[in-house]
Design a protein around this motif. Structure first.
Motif, PDB file in Angstrom:
ATOM      1  N   TYR A  55      -0.536   4.195  -1.734  1.00 49.97           N
ATOM      2  CA  TYR A  55      -1.879   4.417  -1.322  1.00 49.97           C
ATOM      3  C   TYR A  55      -1.768   5.240   0.263  1.00 49.97           C
ATOM      4  O   TYR A  55      -2.858   5.537   0.645  1.00 49.97           O
ATOM      5  CB  TYR A  55      -2.692   3.506  -1.177  1.00 49.97           C
ATOM      6  CG  TYR A  55      -3.109   3.109  -2.548  1.00 49.97           C
ATOM      7  CD1 TYR A  55      -4.025   3.261  -3.401  1.00 49.97           C
ATOM      8  CD2 TYR A  55      -2.130   2.096  -3.427  1.00 49.97           C
ATOM      9  CE1 TYR A  55      -4.570   2.913  -4.735  1.00 49.97           C
ATOM     10  CE2 TYR A  55      -2.221   1.918  -4.833  1.00 49.97           C
ATOM     11  CZ  TYR A  55      -3.457   2.314  -5.164  1.00 49.97           C
ATOM     12  OH  TYR A  55      -3.583   1.942  -6.632  1.00 49.97           O
ATOM     13  N   ARG A  56      -0.842   5.165   0.886  1.00 50.72           N
ATOM     14  CA  ARG A  56      -0.693   6.015   2.244  1.00 50.72           C
ATOM     15  C   ARG A  56      -1.064   7.378   2.074  1.00 50.72           C
ATOM     16  O   ARG A  56      -0.617   7.888   1.197  1.00 50.72           O
ATOM     17  CB  ARG A  56       0.465   5.436   3.056  1.00 50.72           C
ATOM     18  CG  ARG A  56       0.596   4.440   3.180  1.00 50.72           C
ATOM     19  CD  ARG A  56       1.970   3.862   4.090  1.00 50.72           C
ATOM     20  NE  ARG A  56       2.121   4.570   5.184  1.00 50.72           N
ATOM     21  CZ  ARG A  56       1.279   4.539   6.459  1.00 50.72           C
ATOM     22  NH1 ARG A  56       0.825   3.277   6.540  1.00 50.72           N
ATOM     23  NH2 ARG A  56       1.554   4.953   7.463  1.00 50.72           N
ATOM     24  N   ASP A  57      -1.703   7.763   3.307  1.00 51.14           N
ATOM     25  CA  ASP A  57      -2.091   9.346   3.392  1.00 51.14           C
ATOM     26  C   ASP A  57      -0.855  10.263   3.616  1.00 51.14           C
ATOM     27  O   ASP A  57      -0.755  11.389   3.417  1.00 51.14           O
ATOM     28  CB  ASP A  57      -3.362   9.555   4.319  1.00 51.14           C
ATOM     29  CG  ASP A  57      -3.076   8.999   5.566  1.00 51.14           C
ATOM     30  OD1 ASP A  57      -1.974   8.834   5.969  1.00 51.14           O
ATOM     31  OD2 ASP A  57      -3.709   9.368   6.502  1.00 51.14           O
ATOM     32  N   TYR A 111       2.330   9.585   2.197  1.00 54.05           N
ATOM     33  CA  TYR A 111       3.200   9.438   1.268  1.00 54.05           C
ATOM     34  C   TYR A 111       4.124  10.530   0.620  1.00 54.05           C
ATOM     35  O   TYR A 111       5.084  10.364   0.579  1.00 54.05           O
ATOM     36  CB  TYR A 111       2.463   8.622  -0.093  1.00 54.05           C
ATOM     37  CG  TYR A 111       3.221   8.495  -1.413  1.00 54.05           C
ATOM     38  CD1 TYR A 111       4.384   7.712  -1.297  1.00 54.05           C
ATOM     39  CD2 TYR A 111       3.122   9.447  -2.328  1.00 54.05           C
ATOM     40  CE1 TYR A 111       5.121   7.450  -2.585  1.00 54.05           C
ATOM     41  CE2 TYR A 111       3.871   9.173  -3.579  1.00 54.05           C
ATOM     42  CZ  TYR A 111       4.815   8.511  -3.588  1.00 54.05           C
ATOM     43  OH  TYR A 111       5.671   8.439  -4.714  1.00 54.05           O
ATOM     44  N   ALA A 158      -5.900   2.559   3.567  1.00 59.02           N
ATOM     45  CA  ALA A 158      -5.063   2.580   2.170  1.00 59.02           C
ATOM     46  C   ALA A 158      -5.285   1.213   1.530  1.00 59.02           C
ATOM     47  O   ALA A 158      -5.552   1.340   0.151  1.00 59.02           O
ATOM     48  CB  ALA A 158      -3.693   2.723   2.579  1.00 59.02           C
ATOM     49  N   ASP A 162      -9.108  -0.091  -6.666  1.00 56.51           N
ATOM     50  CA  ASP A 162      -8.829   0.085  -7.996  1.00 56.51           C
ATOM     51  C   ASP A 162      -8.655  -1.314  -8.750  1.00 56.51           C
ATOM     52  O   ASP A 162      -8.658  -1.263 -10.109  1.00 56.51           O
ATOM     53  CB  ASP A 162      -7.144   0.406  -7.989  1.00 56.51           C
ATOM     54  CG  ASP A 162      -7.207   1.988  -7.551  1.00 56.51           C
ATOM     55  OD1 ASP A 162      -8.150   2.713  -7.513  1.00 56.51           O
ATOM     56  OD2 ASP A 162      -5.963   2.488  -7.280  1.00 56.51           O
ATOM     57  N   ASN A 214      -8.304   1.486  -0.464  1.00 56.10           N
ATOM     58  CA  ASN A 214      -8.340   2.105  -1.550  1.00 56.10           C
ATOM     59  C   ASN A 214      -7.930   1.453  -2.746  1.00 56.10           C
ATOM     60  O   ASN A 214      -8.126   1.690  -3.746  1.00 56.10           O
ATOM     61  CB  ASN A 214      -7.735   3.374  -1.361  1.00 56.10           C
ATOM     62  CG  ASN A 214      -8.538   4.534  -0.333  1.00 56.10           C
ATOM     63  OD1 ASN A 214      -9.641   4.207  -0.214  1.00 56.10           O
ATOM     64  ND2 ASN A 214      -7.722   5.443   0.151  1.00 56.10           N
ATOM     65  N   GLU A 215      -6.772   0.838  -2.586  1.00 55.74           N
ATOM     66  CA  GLU A 215      -5.964   0.087  -3.534  1.00 55.74           C
ATOM     67  C   GLU A 215      -6.890  -1.169  -4.056  1.00 55.74           C
ATOM     68  O   GLU A 215      -7.177  -1.312  -5.248  1.00 55.74           O
ATOM     69  CB  GLU A 215      -4.709  -0.506  -2.891  1.00 55.74           C
ATOM     70  CG  GLU A 215      -3.856  -1.299  -4.108  1.00 55.74           C
ATOM     71  CD  GLU A 215      -2.504  -1.659  -3.864  1.00 55.74           C
ATOM     72  OE1 GLU A 215      -1.835  -2.174  -4.743  1.00 55.74           O
ATOM     73  OE2 GLU A 215      -2.157  -1.357  -2.667  1.00 55.74           O
ATOM     74  N   ILE A 253       0.864  -1.242  -0.018  1.00 58.00           N
ATOM     75  CA  ILE A 253       0.074  -0.194   0.059  1.00 58.00           C
ATOM     76  C   ILE A 253       0.796   1.203  -0.171  1.00 58.00           C
ATOM     77  O   ILE A 253       0.250   2.572   0.301  1.00 58.00           O
ATOM     78  CB  ILE A 253      -0.984   0.007   1.263  1.00 58.00           C
ATOM     79  CG1 ILE A 253      -0.315  -0.182   2.399  1.00 58.00           C
ATOM     80  CG2 ILE A 253      -1.924  -1.174   1.131  1.00 58.00           C
ATOM     81  CD1 ILE A 253      -0.628   0.767   3.781  1.00 58.00           C
TER      82      ILE A 253
END
Length: 160
Positions: free
Chosen positions: A59-61, A63, A101, A108, A104-105, A56
């Protein structure tokens, strides 16, 4: 401080998860700690669907703030997630940021029917958006000597 017995926690988690696993259930582990746990659970629960893995990092907040970790791995989900019941596996549930995260991935890759979370240890520090402590609802909970929980959450449980 005495560390929790990981073997006992894992056996308890297998017992809790077994009734929720069907031949069509997919399992996805989160690198790094959730990967080894997912491999073990996948084998012990006799999953038919191949095991998926997520990294992830992108996707980490945090990042943009902390940058990319040195050991990024490729995510691989070798099955169609659309309409499938998924079991997302991580070793420790703390604030819920990693889980968010990962979800969220996963989106996708498609739209699963449900996502259930399995964590070996629940540190219980999730917060609601207004800063209040999130409600902790577990189907079953076992407190070990170190005060950590083996936890199983399903889609009806508030996680974040």
């Amino acid at each position: 401080m005495q560390l929790p017995d990981a073997e006992l926690l894992c056996a308890d988690l297998v017992r809790q998860l077994r009734p929720h696993v069907t031949p069509e259930t997919g399992m996805v582990g989160i690198h790094t700690g959730g990967a080894w746990l997912a491999e073990r659970l996948h084998q012990e629960l006799g999953f038919v669907v191949p095991l998926g893995m997520l990294d992830i990092s992108f996707y980490r907040d945090d990042y943009r703030k902390s940058g990319l970790h040195k050991s990024v791995r490729a995510s691989k989900i070798p099955f169609d997630v659309n309409g499938r019941h998924l079991l997302l596996v991580d070793d420790v549930l703390y604030t819920g940021r990693t889980v968010r995260a990962a979800m969220n991935e996963l989106f996708d890759y498609g739209r699963p029917e449900t996502i259930r979370l399995a964590a070996l240890v629940d540190r219980g520090e999730r917060r609601e958006r207004d800063g209040k402590r999130g409600e902790r609802v577990l189907h079953e909970r076992r407190r070990d000597r170190a005060g950590d929980d083996a936890a199983f959450h399903d889609e009806a449980d508030p996680l974040l």
